[in-house]
Structure formats: structure tokens, C-alpha cells
Design an enzyme around this catalytic site. Structure first.
Site, PDB file in Angstrom:
ATOM      1  N   GLU A 112      85.983 -65.383  24.656  1.00 19.11           N
ATOM      2  CA  GLU A 112      86.042 -64.832  23.306  1.00 19.11           C
ATOM      3  C   GLU A 112      86.545 -65.858  22.291  1.00 19.11           C
ATOM      4  O   GLU A 112      87.602 -65.686  21.692  1.00 19.11           O
ATOM      5  CB  GLU A 112      87.003 -63.627  23.297  1.00 19.11           C
ATOM      6  CG  GLU A 112      86.582 -62.540  24.246  1.00 19.11           C
ATOM      7  CD  GLU A 112      87.668 -61.498  24.481  1.00 19.11           C
ATOM      8  OE1 GLU A 112      87.317 -60.403  24.946  1.00 19.11           O
ATOM      9  OE2 GLU A 112      88.854 -61.792  24.221  1.00 19.11           O
ATOM     10  N   CYS A 158     105.365 -67.694  -6.045  1.00 19.29           N
ATOM     11  CA  CYS A 158     106.782 -67.776  -6.381  1.00 19.29           C
ATOM     12  C   CYS A 158     107.611 -67.861  -5.112  1.00 19.29           C
ATOM     13  O   CYS A 158     108.308 -66.909  -4.750  1.00 19.29           O
ATOM     14  CB  CYS A 158     107.170 -66.557  -7.186  1.00 19.29           C
ATOM     15  SG  CYS A 158     106.305 -66.578  -8.729  1.00 19.29           S
ATOM     16  N   ARG A 167      98.931 -69.925   7.151  1.00 18.78           N
ATOM     17  CA  ARG A 167      99.192 -70.506   8.471  1.00 18.78           C
ATOM     18  C   ARG A 167     100.266 -71.599   8.441  1.00 18.78           C
ATOM     19  O   ARG A 167     101.022 -71.755   9.379  1.00 18.78           O
ATOM     20  CB  ARG A 167      97.890 -71.043   9.093  1.00 18.78           C
ATOM     21  CG  ARG A 167      96.843 -69.932   9.292  1.00 18.78           C
ATOM     22  CD  ARG A 167      95.685 -70.362  10.171  1.00 18.78           C
ATOM     23  NE  ARG A 167      96.123 -70.558  11.532  1.00 18.78           N
ATOM     24  CZ  ARG A 167      96.422 -71.720  12.059  1.00 18.78           C
ATOM     25  NH1 ARG A 167      96.287 -72.827  11.344  1.00 18.78           N
ATOM     26  NH2 ARG A 167      96.832 -71.806  13.296  1.00 18.78           N
ATOM     27  N   GLY A 189      87.154 -67.554  18.866  1.00 21.55           N
ATOM     28  CA  GLY A 189      87.070 -67.208  17.449  1.00 21.55           C
ATOM     29  C   GLY A 189      87.203 -68.494  16.662  1.00 21.55           C
ATOM     30  O   GLY A 189      86.249 -69.037  16.106  1.00 21.55           O
ATOM     31  N   ARG A 190      88.431 -69.050  16.698  1.00 19.75           N
ATOM     32  CA  ARG A 190      88.750 -70.274  15.970  1.00 19.75           C
ATOM     33  C   ARG A 190      87.797 -71.414  16.314  1.00 19.75           C
ATOM     34  O   ARG A 190      87.345 -72.145  15.439  1.00 19.75           O
ATOM     35  CB  ARG A 190      90.167 -70.691  16.349  1.00 19.75           C
ATOM     36  CG  ARG A 190      90.694 -71.903  15.627  1.00 19.75           C
ATOM     37  CD  ARG A 190      92.017 -72.376  16.257  1.00 19.75           C
ATOM     38  NE  ARG A 190      92.845 -71.318  16.728  1.00 19.75           N
ATOM     39  CZ  ARG A 190      93.880 -70.799  16.071  1.00 19.75           C
ATOM     40  NH1 ARG A 190      94.231 -71.293  14.926  1.00 19.75           N
ATOM     41  NH2 ARG A 190      94.565 -69.791  16.577  1.00 19.75           N
ATOM     42  N   GLY A 215      91.057 -68.615  22.476  1.00 24.04           N
ATOM     43  CA  GLY A 215      92.265 -69.435  22.353  1.00 24.04           C
ATOM     44  C   GLY A 215      92.060 -70.928  22.405  1.00 24.04           C
ATOM     45  O   GLY A 215      93.029 -71.688  22.384  1.00 24.04           O
TER      46      GLY A 215
HETATM   47  N1  LLP Z   1      90.484 -62.633  22.306  1.00 30.29           N
HETATM   48  C1  LLP Z   1      91.628 -61.954  22.113  1.00 30.29           C
HETATM   49  C2  LLP Z   1      91.934 -60.817  22.937  1.00 30.29           C
HETATM   50  C3  LLP Z   1      92.525 -62.344  21.107  1.00 30.29           C
HETATM   51  O1  LLP Z   1      93.651 -61.686  20.920  1.00 30.29           O
HETATM   52  C4  LLP Z   1      92.194 -63.473  20.304  1.00 30.29           C
HETATM   53  C5  LLP Z   1      93.092 -63.920  19.240  1.00 30.29           C
HETATM   54  C6  LLP Z   1      90.979 -64.128  20.528  1.00 30.29           C
HETATM   55  C7  LLP Z   1      90.151 -63.688  21.550  1.00 30.29           C
HETATM   56  C8  LLP Z   1      90.532 -65.305  19.725  1.00 30.29           C
HETATM   57  O2  LLP Z   1      91.390 -66.376  19.778  1.00 30.29           O
HETATM   58  P1  LLP Z   1      90.924 -67.798  19.156  1.00 30.29           P
HETATM   59  O3  LLP Z   1      89.800 -68.314  20.004  1.00 30.29           O
HETATM   60  O4  LLP Z   1      90.474 -67.528  17.769  1.00 30.29           O
HETATM   61  O5  LLP Z   1      92.155 -68.609  19.193  1.00 30.29           O
HETATM   62  N2  LLP Z   1      96.489 -65.799  13.443  1.00 30.29           N
HETATM   63  C9  LLP Z   1      96.682 -66.795  14.468  1.00 30.29           C
HETATM   64  C10 LLP Z   1      95.820 -66.534  15.671  1.00 30.29           C
HETATM   65  C11 LLP Z   1      96.011 -65.165  16.285  1.00 30.29           C
HETATM   66  C12 LLP Z   1      95.034 -64.950  17.397  1.00 30.29           C
HETATM   67  C13 LLP Z   1      95.076 -63.571  17.885  1.00 30.29           C
HETATM   68  N3  LLP Z   1      94.153 -63.293  18.930  1.00 30.29           N
HETATM   69  C14 LLP Z   1      96.410 -68.176  13.864  1.00 30.29           C
HETATM   70  O6  LLP Z   1      96.146 -68.273  12.688  1.00 30.29           O
HETATM   71  O7  LLP Z   1      96.504 -69.182  14.563  1.00 30.29           O
END
Ligand code: LLP
Length: 463
Positions: A320, A391, A360, A322-323, A278
Site C-alpha cells: 500500500e 502567527c 510536516r 502512498g508517499r 511506508g
Molecule cells: N497503509 C496503511 C495501513 C497506512 O496506515 C499508511 C500510512 C499507508 C499504507 C501509506 O504509507 P506511506 O506509503 O504513504 O508511507 N502523515 C505522515 C504519514 C502518516 C502515514 C499513515 N499511514 C507523514 O506526513 O509522514
């Protein structure tokens, strides 16, 4: 959704009287390193290069739109996270942000673990050779088939998300003659300051088991009595695109508190806590993300302090992201198709992609920046809205930005920071063909996810 202010000051053109947009203070040719991947630069002719390759060459060879991913930057970010957390902690890359076989191999080479949340992500991870013990399996409604696959593959942990799942995983593990390592995902009751749809630890949402009302304590009680489960820790994830560490600190404190209660009730000290992902990234130059070492220090300090005061040994921490790993490593390269100046309003610049490659903006009101990348320009800035070819009038890629007023059809423009949740949330709306992901490194470019073709679309259409 990001905290950015508009580059020219006020954010929403709609609330401003006509003509109140001031030109941006910075030269549009200058690339802000906060939002571009590390090897991006402009060459002597003013064209953008990445990994030593000019974007025009990439467009010629691979077409547009295309996601261009800077592999060295991806690897450097993996290393920054694993160095920051060191050997007493584990970094799990969240595959939902973007996953492909190449990514799985890079993660292995850089020593990261992987968090998956569906059978498809698990299949990709296993197919690309990620050792199962380095995989964590998430999700609020994993199917029986997915759980069976994960347990038989021997995944390192399954993160349990409901009372039904505690029983289900225990039953499946027992019937497969094994004991599955699990964590329980708790909702800690923190309101993360982010978009409602990506905040996940307040109580009124679908994930996890609430600490409130003793639900989580009851889940632990059940998990500890079932033979098929080895409960190793507690998991919490408070949301996404978060800049403020305060939410993580509250979350860590509450999770440690639960560990202390578990010790008092059961005489067991669970060895792991996972604080989720997150962490926010810079989508526009106004965003100010934290560096991995600051995050590691803040989380490590709070967990150590809370454990000391509760008389607990410090558990192994995992995170964890991701982004924060993949987000800044890619940009989307588009070709400008049409340019429509609307007198007194703004100029609409239409590109050859749109909401099918980046949902997004439409979904979260996300802010992005955009630059002309096939050349530099000294023309006056003009206020634009970059839109796609779908569209739908909500098909916006960049809501408000400045581009040079000599922009012309055929120019290449790029939207940075699209590595996370763009390809992974891409769709075939209007039968769009999802763009390729082109990885660049040291002067070499290669497709790691190919462009969809009309044959791909028609193959599924079996009527
Ligand atoms: N761990 C868990 C349990 C999660 O549910 C998520 C993201 C992450 C890690 C990774 O989060 P990050 O570090 O990537 O923020 N589609 C949305 C984001 C949804 C995230 C869902 N879970 C967007 O485009 O902002």
C-alpha cells in the site's frame, strides 16, 4: 525525520558556532533529480519548467501558493509499482497521502487499487468511479455508518483493527445479508526506524491486534467463526518514510508464521497477506530510496522462502504505497514576500503559505530542500530558513537551506517532494485558504483541486 544530512554538512545551525556554515558544494541552479518530479527542468532562461510549462506562467494563471503535480510522473510511478509487483500481487495506493477525483481516475487507468481510511476517502473513491471491489477500507475506529456504507458498496476488503470491529463488521454484513471479505491487521512488534508518530508496528500504539500474547490468533479464531465474515488474509503496516527493508522482512516473516499457525490450528490456509506501505522517498538529495522493483523482489523473496519452509502455498501479496507514489510528483510553489537577515544567524525568507499547507516540518521535524525557480542566479549562497505567514514561530517550511543572496520579494521559490501528506494534512489555521492542486502534463495545466475562497470558509460559519 528523513535521514538527510544538511546540504552543507552539519544539520542543525543551532548547535554550530556562528559562521561555521560552509557554502554548499553544488551549484544552487542545478536541480537534483532525486527530489524533483521527472519532467522538471530549467529552460534556457534559467526558469523552472514542469510538464513543459514555466512556473511563472503557472503562478500567473493559478496564483501562489500552489501545489504543482506532475501527472506523467504520477502515472509512471503507478506503472513502476504495478510492473514491479506483477500479476501475482496487488498494489493499493494509500489515498491518505493525497486523494482527489482525478487521482482516482489515474489509478484506475494505471490498474492500481485504492486504500481508503475514512468515509470521506471512500466517498471520493466511489464518486470518481473506482470499482468497489478494488477498494480496501482501513482505520482503527471506523464508525458504524462508515462500515455500513463500505459493506453495502461492496468494498473488496475491510481491514479489521480490533476485537470490537470484528464483531461489528460481522453483524453489519449479516444484517445486510452479505459476507464481507476481511483481513486482520496485526502488530508484528517491529520498531521501524522513523519518527515516533509515524511508526505503527511496535506494541505500544493504537493500531492493529498484537501477535504477542496470542491476541492475533484469538482474533483469527473469532473471525473464522462469524458468518458475516470471509477472512482472506493478514495485514501489517510497520510505519512510514522507511528506507531499511529489514523491518519489512521481519514483519513478513512473522505474518507468514501466523499463517502457518492458522493452518495448524484451523486447517485453513489464508490466501492473502498485505505488507502495508511506508517506503521512504527523497526529501533532500541525501535520502536514498529503494526502487519499486527492489522492494518487490525483497518482499517476494522473503515471503516465498518463509512459506516454503513452513510448507505453505505462497499467498497473494499486496502493498500500500502512498508517499512513494505521490510524494515526489509535486512541489509547492510560493512567492517570496519578505526577507529578514539576522546578523550572525541566518536569513528568514517568508513565503505566502506555511504550516497550513505543509505541517510536516513542524510536526515531524521533516527536512525539505528549496530552490529559486523563477530565474537562475549566480549570486553567493546565503543560509536561509523558509517560513510561512502564520502567527507562530514554529511555522517553518524549510529549516535550513541555501538560496542565492540576491533573492528578492516577488521571486518564486519551490519546495519539492510535497505531493504526500501536505495537501491532505493542510488546514485553515489563521483562516488560511488551502492552495489548489494544479496538474500538469504535456504542456497543459489544469486545476484538479481548486483554491479555497473566503466564501468557502464563510459557508461553514453558520452562526
Ligand atoms: N497503509 C496503511 C495501513 C497506512 O496506515 C499508511 C500510512 C499507508 C499504507 C501509506 O504509507 P506511506 O506509503 O504513504 O508511507 N502523515 C505522515 C504519514 C502518516 C502515514 C499513515 N499511514 C507523514 O506526513 O509522514
Amino acid at each position: 525525520m528523513s535521514r538527510s544530512a544538511h546540504p552543507a554538512g552539519p544539520r542543525h545551525a543551532d548547535v554550530l558556532p556562528e559562521g561555521h556554515w560552509t557554502a554548499p558544494a553544488t551549484d544552487l541552479n542545478v536541480l537534483d533529480e532525486k527530489v524533483w518530479s521527472r519532467t522538471v527542468t530549467r529552460d534556457a532562461d534559467g526558469a523552472l519548467t514542469v510538464g513543459g510549462i514555466e512556473v511563472a506562467r503557472l503562478a500567473e494563471e493559478f496564483g501562489t501558493p500552489a501545489y504543482v503535480l506532475d501527472e506523467s510522473d504520477f502515472r509512471a510511478r503507478c506503472r513502476a509499482w504495478s510492473d514491479a509487483f506483477g500479476t501475482d500481487a496487488d498494489v493499493f495506493y494509500a489515498g491518505k497521502a493525497f486523494l482527489s477525483r482525478a487521482v482516482v481516475r489515474w489509478l484506475q487507468e494505471e490498474g492500481l487499487n485504492l486504500d481508503v481510511c475514512s468515509g470521506g476517502e471512500l466517498a471520493t473513491a466511489l464518486d470518481a468511479g473506482m470499482p468497489a471491489e478494488r477498494i480496501a477500507f482501513h482505520g482503527n475506529n471506523k464508525t458504524v455508518a462508515e462500515i455500513e456504507r463500505a459493506v453495502s458498496a461492496g468494498v473488496g476488503r475491510i481491514v479489521l483493527d480490533s476485537f470490537q470491529e470484528i464483531a461489528r463488521v460481522a453483524h453489519i454484513a449479516r444484517s445486510l445479508g452479505t459476507r464481507q471479505r476481511v483481513q486482520i491487521r496485526v502488530t508484528v512488534g517491529v520498531e521501524a526506524h522513523t519518527h515516533e508518530f509515524i511508526a505503527t508496528a511496535h506494541e505500544d500504539q493504537k493500531f492493529g491486534i498484537a501477535l504477542a500474547g496470542g491476541q492475533a490468533a484469538e482474533a483469527v479464531r473469532r473471525a473464522l467463526t462469524l458468518d458475516g465474515l470471509e477472512l482472506v488474509g493478514i495485514h501489517s503496516h510497520i510505519g512510514s518514510q522507511i528506507f531499511d527493508m529489514a523491518g519489512f522482512e521481519v514483519s513478513a516473516r512473522r505474518v507468514v508464521q501466523l499463517l502457518a499457525e492458522i493452518r495448524d490450528e484451523h486447517g485453513v490456509e489464508l490466501p492473502e497477506i498485505d505488507l502495508g506501505g511506508g517506503l521512504g522517498i527523497a526529501y533532500t538529495p541525501e535520502d536514498d530510496p529503494r526502487e519499486p522493483h527492489e522492494i518487490a523482489k525483497a518482499l517476494g523473496d522473503i515471503v516465498t522462502r518463509e512459506c516454503e519452509s513452513a510448507g505453505l502455498a505462497t499467498p497473494r501479496i499486496s502493498v500500500e504505497p502512498g508517499r512513494a507514489i505521490v510524494g515526489p510528483t509535486a512541489f509547492t510553489l510560493y512567492e517570496v514576500g519578505t526577507i529578514k537577515p539576522l546578523e550572525g544567524l541566518r536569513t528568514y525568507v517568508s513565503v505566502d503559505g506555511g504550516m497550513s499547507d505543509n505541517i510536516r516540518t513542524a510536526l515531524y521535524d521533516a527536512e525539505y530542500s528549496v530552490s529559486l525557480v523563477s530565474r537562475s542566479s549566480d549570486a553567493e549562497p546565503m543560509l536561509v530558513r523558509v517560513v510561512g505567514k502564520h502567527c507562530e514561530s514554529g511555522d517553518i517550511v524549510v529549516k535550513d537551506a541555501f538560496l542565492p543572496s540576491d533573492l528578492a520579494p516577488g521571486d518564486l521559490i519551490a519546495v519539492p517532494a510535497t505531493g504526500a501528506y501536505c495537501r491532505s494534512m493542510a488546514s485553515n489555521y489563521n483562516h488560511a485558504l488551502r492552495p489548489p492542486v494544479v496538474a500538469v502534463r504535456d504542456g497543459q495545466a489544469r486545476v484538479i483541486v481548486r483554491r479555497e475562497t473566503e466564501e468557502d470558509l464563510l459557508r461553514l460559519d453558520v452562526g
